[in-house]
Design a protein around this motif. Sequence first.
Motif, short mmCIF file in Angstrom:
data_model
loop_
_atom_site.label_atom_id
_atom_site.label_comp_id
_atom_site.label_asym_id
_atom_site.label_seq_id
_atom_site.Cartn_x
_atom_site.Cartn_y
_atom_site.Cartn_z
N HIS A 30 62.74 64.72 -87.02
CA HIS A 30 62.98 65.31 -88.50
C HIS A 30 64.15 66.16 -88.02
O HIS A 30 64.40 66.84 -86.87
CB HIS A 30 62.08 65.89 -89.14
N GLY A 31 64.69 66.81 -89.16
CA GLY A 31 65.88 67.95 -89.09
C GLY A 31 65.37 69.13 -89.30
O GLY A 31 64.04 69.55 -89.40
N ILE A 32 66.19 70.11 -89.11
CA ILE A 32 65.72 71.67 -89.40
C ILE A 32 64.93 71.89 -90.66
O ILE A 32 65.32 71.66 -91.43
CB ILE A 32 66.90 72.52 -89.19
N GLY A 33 63.96 72.74 -90.38
CA GLY A 33 62.76 72.93 -91.61
C GLY A 33 62.01 71.81 -91.94
O GLY A 33 61.35 71.97 -92.99
N GLY A 34 62.10 70.56 -91.31
CA GLY A 34 61.53 69.53 -91.90
C GLY A 34 60.11 69.08 -91.09
O GLY A 34 59.54 70.23 -90.72
N HIS A 35 59.80 68.15 -91.32
CA HIS A 35 58.16 67.67 -90.81
C HIS A 35 58.32 65.89 -90.72
O HIS A 35 59.25 65.41 -91.26
CB HIS A 35 57.27 68.29 -91.87
N ALA A 36 57.16 65.55 -90.15
CA ALA A 36 57.16 64.01 -89.87
C ALA A 36 57.36 63.28 -91.04
O ALA A 36 57.68 62.12 -90.93
CB ALA A 36 55.90 63.91 -89.18
N ILE B 269 69.27 56.84 -81.48
CA ILE B 269 69.96 56.52 -82.83
C ILE B 269 70.28 58.11 -83.44
O ILE B 269 69.16 58.64 -83.66
CB ILE B 269 68.69 55.78 -83.86
N LEU B 270 71.33 58.21 -83.83
CA LEU B 270 71.90 59.42 -84.34
C LEU B 270 71.98 59.27 -85.79
O LEU B 270 73.02 58.80 -86.08
CB LEU B 270 73.13 59.62 -83.34
N ASN B 271 71.23 59.85 -86.42
CA ASN B 271 71.19 59.67 -87.98
C ASN B 271 71.59 61.03 -88.37
O ASN B 271 70.98 62.04 -88.36
CB ASN B 271 69.64 59.51 -88.51
N THR B 272 72.76 60.91 -88.94
CA THR B 272 73.70 62.25 -89.54
C THR B 272 73.24 63.50 -88.70
O THR B 272 72.96 64.49 -89.04
CB THR B 272 73.11 62.42 -90.90
N SER C 89 69.85 64.65 -88.09
CA SER C 89 70.19 65.90 -88.34
C SER C 89 69.84 66.73 -86.92
O SER C 89 70.46 66.34 -85.71
CB SER C 89 69.77 66.69 -89.42
N LEU C 90 69.19 67.79 -86.81
CA LEU C 90 68.59 68.33 -85.69
C LEU C 90 68.16 67.49 -84.65
O LEU C 90 68.24 67.55 -83.58
CB LEU C 90 67.68 69.51 -86.09
N GLY C 91 67.28 66.47 -85.16
CA GLY C 91 66.65 65.46 -84.58
C GLY C 91 67.64 64.74 -83.67
O GLY C 91 67.34 64.37 -82.63
N GLY C 92 69.07 64.15 -84.36
CA GLY C 92 69.79 63.74 -83.56
C GLY C 92 70.40 64.58 -82.71
O GLY C 92 70.82 64.10 -81.27
N TRP C 93 70.76 65.83 -82.89
CA TRP C 93 71.06 66.83 -81.85
C TRP C 93 70.07 66.78 -80.51
O TRP C 93 70.64 66.70 -79.25
CB TRP C 93 71.11 68.23 -82.35
N LEU D 79 69.67 67.51 -99.45
CA LEU D 79 69.25 66.48 -98.36
C LEU D 79 69.69 64.95 -99.21
O LEU D 79 70.04 63.97 -98.40
CB LEU D 79 67.96 66.19 -97.93
N MET D 80 69.74 65.09 -100.52
CA MET D 80 69.81 63.67 -101.23
C MET D 80 71.06 63.67 -101.92
O MET D 80 71.87 64.47 -102.30
CB MET D 80 68.87 63.63 -102.22
N ALA D 81 71.58 62.54 -102.08
CA ALA D 81 72.83 62.14 -102.91
C ALA D 81 72.72 62.41 -104.15
O ALA D 81 73.62 62.66 -105.12
CB ALA D 81 73.36 60.78 -102.53
#
Length: 302
Positions: A37-43, A126-129, A105-109, A179-181
């Motif tokens: 997940h990204g920063i501040g996120g969770h599974a 897989i680099l997701n955003t 995001s952070l996870g892609g980093w 996070l959302m459009a």
Amino acid sequence: MNTIWLDLLGARVGYYGKKYRTRVIEAGEGEVLLLLHGIGGHAEAYSRNIMRLAKHFRVLAIDFVWHGLSSKPEFKGVTIPTYMDQIIDLMEDLGVDRVSIEGESLGGWVALYMAFERPELLNRIILNTSAGVVFKPETIETGLVEVRDEEGIKLLRERSLNAIDNPTYETCRKRLEWLMASPERVTDELVALRHAFYNDPETKRALRSVFEYTFDPKTSQPYRIHEQRLGELNLPTLVLWSDKNPGSGADVGRHIANQIPGSTYHCINDAAHWPQWEHAEEHDRVVAEFMQGGSLARENKR
């Protein structure tokens, strides 16, 4: 009405690791695919994807350390290498030699950093955003990419700190809407889950340090990947982007893919920073096809 736990019906929740206590939502068998997940996120960022992907792979979505219900070691200002160390600890406890990783995001980093530091442990990434790439000044000046990172990161930093300092339903919703459009894609259940995490005293302390450190480009600079290095990457890579990603749009994802030899690029339309949540079926089809060595529709290649 779908809920997170209806989407995850049949999944297992448990903890792995010896050095770190890593919470995992898991399903399926076969090749291991880690979802970060990204920063501040969770599974639960991947709750809409796990069971569909688990038809093909052993899928594990994790909480990073300092996040969710994973362990909260003392924060010493070392982020990206610590997340990589957590993944290696998880792999050792699972008894697997290689994994594939999707990181948002952070996870892609983290996935990208690990691809350079420990490529022998990875099958595909897989680099997701993805965050973490530093572009050459001429790349931006010549208009190859339109990077609005400063504006996007400023807003994310503001909403993240507001949510962790004053974790009400309103501040948590505002953080998730980034996070959302479309704001209505943030469900009440997702807000309640984030509110519960952010009201945990241990998580509040840990994430306050993580946010301040990571959103400061000076402190996190040593772990960023300069675009010149992307040409050295020697792993099958899918760059998965979105047309409304805040801070860096589809042109940024396409440019990253162009720098990585043999990579595949796919843009999910009408999505922002959580395309795996906003358009789960398309995300899962693209990821499964890439993982199985297939080719995507021609119009989505570079």
